[in-house]
Scaffold this motif. Structure first.
Motif, PDB file in Angstrom:
ATOM      1  N   MET A 206       2.843   7.057  -3.716  1.00  0.00           N
ATOM      2  CA  MET A 206       2.684   5.858  -2.962  1.00  0.00           C
ATOM      3  C   MET A 206       4.083   5.029  -3.272  1.00  0.00           C
ATOM      4  O   MET A 206       4.686   5.185  -4.034  1.00  0.00           O
ATOM      5  CB  MET A 206       1.638   4.715  -3.830  1.00  0.00           C
ATOM      6  N   MET A 400      -6.544   5.795  -4.748  1.00  0.00           N
ATOM      7  CA  MET A 400      -5.792   7.172  -4.277  1.00  0.00           C
ATOM      8  C   MET A 400      -6.109   8.384  -5.055  1.00  0.00           C
ATOM      9  O   MET A 400      -6.111   9.313  -4.673  1.00  0.00           O
ATOM     10  CB  MET A 400      -4.295   6.685  -4.276  1.00  0.00           C
ATOM     11  N   VAL A 433      -0.690   1.888   0.999  1.00  0.00           N
ATOM     12  CA  VAL A 433      -1.797   3.020   0.899  1.00  0.00           C
ATOM     13  C   VAL A 433      -1.721   3.590   2.299  1.00  0.00           C
ATOM     14  O   VAL A 433      -2.080   3.180   3.260  1.00  0.00           O
ATOM     15  CB  VAL A 433      -3.083   2.280   0.572  1.00  0.00           C
TER      16      VAL A 433
END
Ligand SMILES: [Zn+2]
Length: 473
Positions: A206, A400, A433
């Motif tokens: 990320m 995630m 994201v």
């Protein structure tokens, strides 16, 4: 452990693929005036998709000032706004950002299949906008349905707002104004940007920050006419010499920028972030020989290449011009010298403070007989950074990691984009994201999305709202 979100996403992935196929057929190229109607059609298509997903409020927002006194058509491309309040009144407010416009397709002859006829080969789908950014906006719709189905909720666990810009690929000219005009509707505790990617397919990551920038031109004026260096050289100031001293003086021998106070506000990398950056499988030799097309690295002493391009501020010279540059020799002292210089900034540097320091530095470096002007082309772009210990980032990381089934690392962006406006104007941390891959060929012929990445994106999105709501409690 059963993952109801994953089950729902996998059971309904055909819906995402069908939506993607339909939306990608609309050639919403924002830079081409002849496609303005298609950009609008793409916005209307997405608005309808948001309505059928269940958003109670969906609007197509005009951008740019209306033309003429009568208030004719707006000058910008429309944005799409959707809001779905949570039944939990004290839930956090989350604004998702993406864009519905796409890049031009030329050179068309390099596409293996038509850019607006989505084509699946193996696990890849080829079309302009497949990953940048229509695929990434669409995984949110399936993710949201999965969130509701898995939790049994009738509204999201967060007050959810989606904003899809229509001019991201055309410079986001009206974006900052749109954010200011609509600040009430877009007010957020955290912004989720889904327009980026991961480090590579084996290394989910990320982005946690983007650099800012400020850019200036230095103009020096010496003698009013080019002078013969035999008759005048050594006795009058030479603007070319002075300019090169100014430029050379911007760095010390260790590659540090010398402007007084330049580093005062820089947020230093924590040992943990340095460790995590070092854990990325970055092949420096391949980077030097490949994308950098160089024969070595250079920069601020004490920092790795990734740290230098992501997490440290820089000064760079983009252009130098002075005097005689034709063939052979011409012995003049030139009248003028010009340089273009920019500074990439990191949190919490302030472009205005850097501008002030640069002006003072140039003024102090110019000897009698030379006049100087320093022109900054804009107020600059602020850097943005979400600290690794941010609860929002940690919540998104959990979502995630659940989706990828492995540890997620952190990257940053060396460049700057409209994300900085989101952070600054909405005054909220930005979480990235995204599930793009470095070889998705965004902006290039044969753009593609690896379809399993969109499945993972939808699963991450399906977990995100519960995680963010839990982080707020
Ligand atoms: Zn994009």
């Amino acid at each position: 452990m059963t993952d109801l979100v994953r089950d729902f996403v996998e059971d309904n992935i055909a819906d995402l693929h069908a939506d993607l196929d339909a939306w990608l057929r609309i050639p919403s190229i924002s830079t081409s005036p002849e496609h303005a109607g298609d950009v609008r059609r793409g916005a209307e298509w997405f608005a309808e998709a948001l309505r059928r997903t269940g958003f109670p409020t969906v609007e197509v927002w005009e951008t740019g000032a209306p033309v003429g006194a009568e208030g004719g058509a707006a000058t910008g491309h429309p944005a799409v706004y959707a809001a779905w309040p949570s039944e939990d009144a004290d839930a956090p407010r989350v604004t998702v950002y993406g864009h519905h416009d796409v890049q031009p397709v030329d050179p068309l002859e390099l596409w293996e299949t038509a850019p607006f006829e989505p084509t699946v080969r193996g696990e890849e789908l080829f079309a302009r906008g497949a990953i940048d950014d229509k695929g990434q906006l669409l995984f949110h719709l399936l993710g949201l349905r999965a969130h509701l189905a898995a939790t049994g909720r009738t509204s999201p666990a967060v007050h959810l707002t989606i904003l899809a810009e229509g001019e991201e690929e055309d410079g986001s000219e009206h974006f900052a104004q749109l954010l200011r005009d609509r600040a009430a509707e877009l007010a957020a505790d955290v912004v989720v940007v889904s327009d980026t990617g991961i480090f590579d397919r084996a290394t989910p990551s990320m982005c946690v920050g983007m650099r800012g920038m400020t850019y200036c031109q230095i103009d020096l004026h010496g003698p009013d006419i080019d002078l013969h260096s035999g008759s005048f050289g050594g006795a009058v100031p030479n603007p070319a010499t002075v300019l090169t001293r100014i430029v050379a003086g911007l760095h010390d021998a260790d590659g540090h920028v010398t402007l007084p106070g330049f580093y005062d506000r820089v947020v230093d990398l924590t040992p943990r972030e340095r460790d995590l950056l070092a854990a990325l499988p970055f092949d420096e030799a391949a980077w030097v020989a490949g994308p950098a097309a160089s024969r070595g690295t250079a920069g601020e002493a004490g920092f790795s290449t990734l740290e230098r391009i992501w997490a440290r501020p820089t000064a760079e010279v983009h252009g130098l011009h002075s005097g005689y540059t034709g063939p052979g020799q011409k012995t003049i002292i030139p009248t003028d010298a010009m340089a273009k210089v920019s500074f990439r900034l990191v949190a919490d540097q302030d472009p205005g403070e850097v501008e002030t320091a640069m002006r003072a530095y140039v003024a102090g470096a110019v000897p009698p007989g030379i006049t100087a002007s320093v022109t900054f082309f804009s107020g600059g772009v602020r850097p943005c950074l979400t600290p690794l210990d941010s609860p929002w980032l940690q919540a998104a990381t959990r979502a995630m990691e659940t989706a990828f089934g492995q540890q997620v690392l952190y990257t940053r962006e060396g460049g700057s984009g409209p994300e900085a406006d989101l952070a600054e104007i909405l005054d909220a941390p930005v979480i990235f994201v995204g599930v793009g891959l470095p070889d998705d060929r965004i902006h290039a012929p044969n753009e593609r999305v690896v379809l399993p990445m969109l499945t993972i994106g939808a699963i991450a999105a399906g977990h995100l709202w519960s995680e963010l709501a839990a982080a707020a409690r």
